[in-house]
Design a protein around this motif. Structure first.
Motif, short mmCIF file in Angstrom:
data_model
loop_
_atom_site.label_atom_id
_atom_site.label_comp_id
_atom_site.label_asym_id
_atom_site.label_seq_id
_atom_site.Cartn_x
_atom_site.Cartn_y
_atom_site.Cartn_z
N HIS A 1 89.02 47.21 205.52
CA HIS A 1 90.28 46.64 204.74
C HIS A 1 91.60 47.55 205.04
O HIS A 1 91.51 48.41 205.86
CB HIS A 1 89.88 47.02 203.40
CG HIS A 1 88.71 46.35 202.78
ND1 HIS A 1 88.52 45.03 202.73
CD2 HIS A 1 87.51 46.89 202.30
CE1 HIS A 1 87.55 44.64 202.10
NE2 HIS A 1 86.75 45.55 202.02
N PRO A 2 92.60 47.18 204.59
CA PRO A 2 93.78 47.86 204.97
C PRO A 2 94.03 49.02 204.41
O PRO A 2 94.75 49.85 204.66
CB PRO A 2 94.84 46.81 204.23
CG PRO A 2 94.27 45.72 203.31
CD PRO A 2 92.88 45.70 203.82
N ILE A 3 92.83 49.63 203.49
CA ILE A 3 92.77 50.90 202.98
C ILE A 3 91.76 51.74 203.81
O ILE A 3 91.61 52.96 203.53
CB ILE A 3 92.55 51.15 201.48
CG1 ILE A 3 90.94 50.30 201.21
CG2 ILE A 3 93.48 50.43 200.59
CD1 ILE A 3 90.48 50.56 199.72
N GLY A 4 91.59 51.32 204.81
CA GLY A 4 90.59 51.97 205.72
C GLY A 4 89.24 51.82 205.72
O GLY A 4 88.83 51.09 204.58
N GLN B 1 104.35 49.10 193.53
CA GLN B 1 104.37 47.76 194.41
C GLN B 1 104.10 47.97 195.67
O GLN B 1 104.73 48.85 196.18
CB GLN B 1 105.84 47.22 194.00
CG GLN B 1 106.14 45.66 194.57
CD GLN B 1 105.29 44.72 193.72
OE1 GLN B 1 105.20 44.90 192.60
NE2 GLN B 1 104.71 43.68 194.46
N VAL B 2 103.32 47.18 196.32
CA VAL B 2 103.10 47.19 197.55
C VAL B 2 103.55 45.98 198.34
O VAL B 2 102.75 44.88 198.06
CB VAL B 2 101.75 47.77 197.84
CG1 VAL B 2 101.55 47.80 199.46
CG2 VAL B 2 101.35 49.18 197.22
N THR B 3 103.91 45.99 199.64
CA THR B 3 104.29 44.69 200.07
C THR B 3 102.93 44.70 201.54
O THR B 3 102.84 45.51 202.10
CB THR B 3 105.51 44.92 201.21
OG1 THR B 3 106.48 44.76 200.15
CG2 THR B 3 105.46 43.58 202.13
N LEU B 4 102.46 43.53 201.66
CA LEU B 4 101.63 43.31 202.43
C LEU B 4 101.75 42.45 203.49
O LEU B 4 102.51 41.53 203.52
CB LEU B 4 100.31 42.61 201.76
CG LEU B 4 99.87 42.99 200.46
CD1 LEU B 4 98.77 42.22 199.56
CD2 LEU B 4 99.10 44.52 200.63
N VAL C 1 95.43 48.54 209.17
CA VAL C 1 95.48 49.58 208.11
C VAL C 1 96.85 49.78 207.51
O VAL C 1 97.75 49.15 208.16
CB VAL C 1 95.10 51.05 208.57
CG1 VAL C 1 95.23 52.21 207.61
CG2 VAL C 1 93.66 50.97 208.84
N SER C 2 96.90 49.67 206.36
CA SER C 2 98.31 49.68 205.52
C SER C 2 98.65 50.96 205.08
O SER C 2 98.11 51.54 204.29
CB SER C 2 98.16 48.70 204.36
OG SER C 2 99.53 49.04 203.37
N LEU D 1 97.63 53.42 201.83
CA LEU D 1 96.92 54.55 201.84
C LEU D 1 97.81 55.52 201.14
O LEU D 1 97.42 56.62 200.63
CB LEU D 1 96.87 55.07 203.38
CG LEU D 1 95.90 54.18 204.07
CD1 LEU D 1 95.69 54.53 205.52
CD2 LEU D 1 94.74 54.35 203.62
N ASP D 2 98.99 55.29 201.30
CA ASP D 2 100.11 56.43 200.41
C ASP D 2 99.89 56.30 199.08
O ASP D 2 99.80 57.43 198.40
CB ASP D 2 101.78 56.05 200.91
CG ASP D 2 102.56 57.12 200.05
OD1 ASP D 2 102.18 58.38 200.38
OD2 ASP D 2 103.58 56.65 199.50
N VAL D 3 99.69 55.08 198.53
CA VAL D 3 99.27 55.03 197.11
C VAL D 3 98.19 55.79 196.52
O VAL D 3 98.02 56.49 195.55
CB VAL D 3 99.40 53.48 196.71
CG1 VAL D 3 98.88 53.33 195.40
CG2 VAL D 3 100.86 52.95 196.96
#
Length: 143
Positions: free
Chosen positions: A43-46, A101-104, A128-129, A133-135
């Motif tokens: 996933h984009p969260i690793g 809010q996160v842009t994908l 990975v986003s 990850l920052d959020v």
């Protein structure tokens, strides 16, 4: 319906389920995913999830902190070989992730397998986003 159209329909079902998950409801994922021990997700969260139980759990965890999400697949390309198919594209959209809010905007590869006459997803892999990850890092710091 051509085989490629069948896979395209399975993709539409996956992205409908992904949008439900991005709005807090992971249940529709169960309908489009294979439930075997060899399914995988990155996933984009690793991380890397192997087996339906781990993949399902990962979608459930994200659904708990996701809301107001909308994801679409752009630049879709499908290739089919026998009972396997893969799809490339770009996932684009936005969501609230932990209230932020996160842009994908991720490159994606999905792999589908024909099982009992229907196409099921067996692998989902995105970039990975850093924003997501920052959020997550900020959420962990608060707890």
């Amino acid at each position: 319906m051509s085989t490629e159209d069948e896979v395209r329909k399975a993709s539409e079902q996956f992205y409908a389920a992904l949008n439900n998950m991005a709005n807090g409801d992971p249940r529709p994922m169960s309908d489009i995913w294979s439930h075997g021990a060899t399914v995988t997700a990155m996933h984009p969260i690793g991380g890397q999830q192997v087996g339906w139980d781990k993949v399902r759990e990962s979608f459930q965890q994200v659904a708990q902190i996701a809301s107001e999400g909308r994801v679409r697949l752009d630049d879709q390309m499908i290739q089919v070989t026998g009972d396997l198919a893969y799809e490339l594209g770009s996932e684009r959209g936005q969501a609230k992730f932990g209230g932020q809010q996160v842009t994908l905007d991720h490159r994606v590869t999905n792999i589908y397998r024909r099982e009992a006459g229907s196409w099921k997803i067996v692998h989902h892999h995105t970039d990975v986003s850093p924003a997501m990850l920052d959020v997550l890092k900020r959420m962990e710091a608060k707890t």
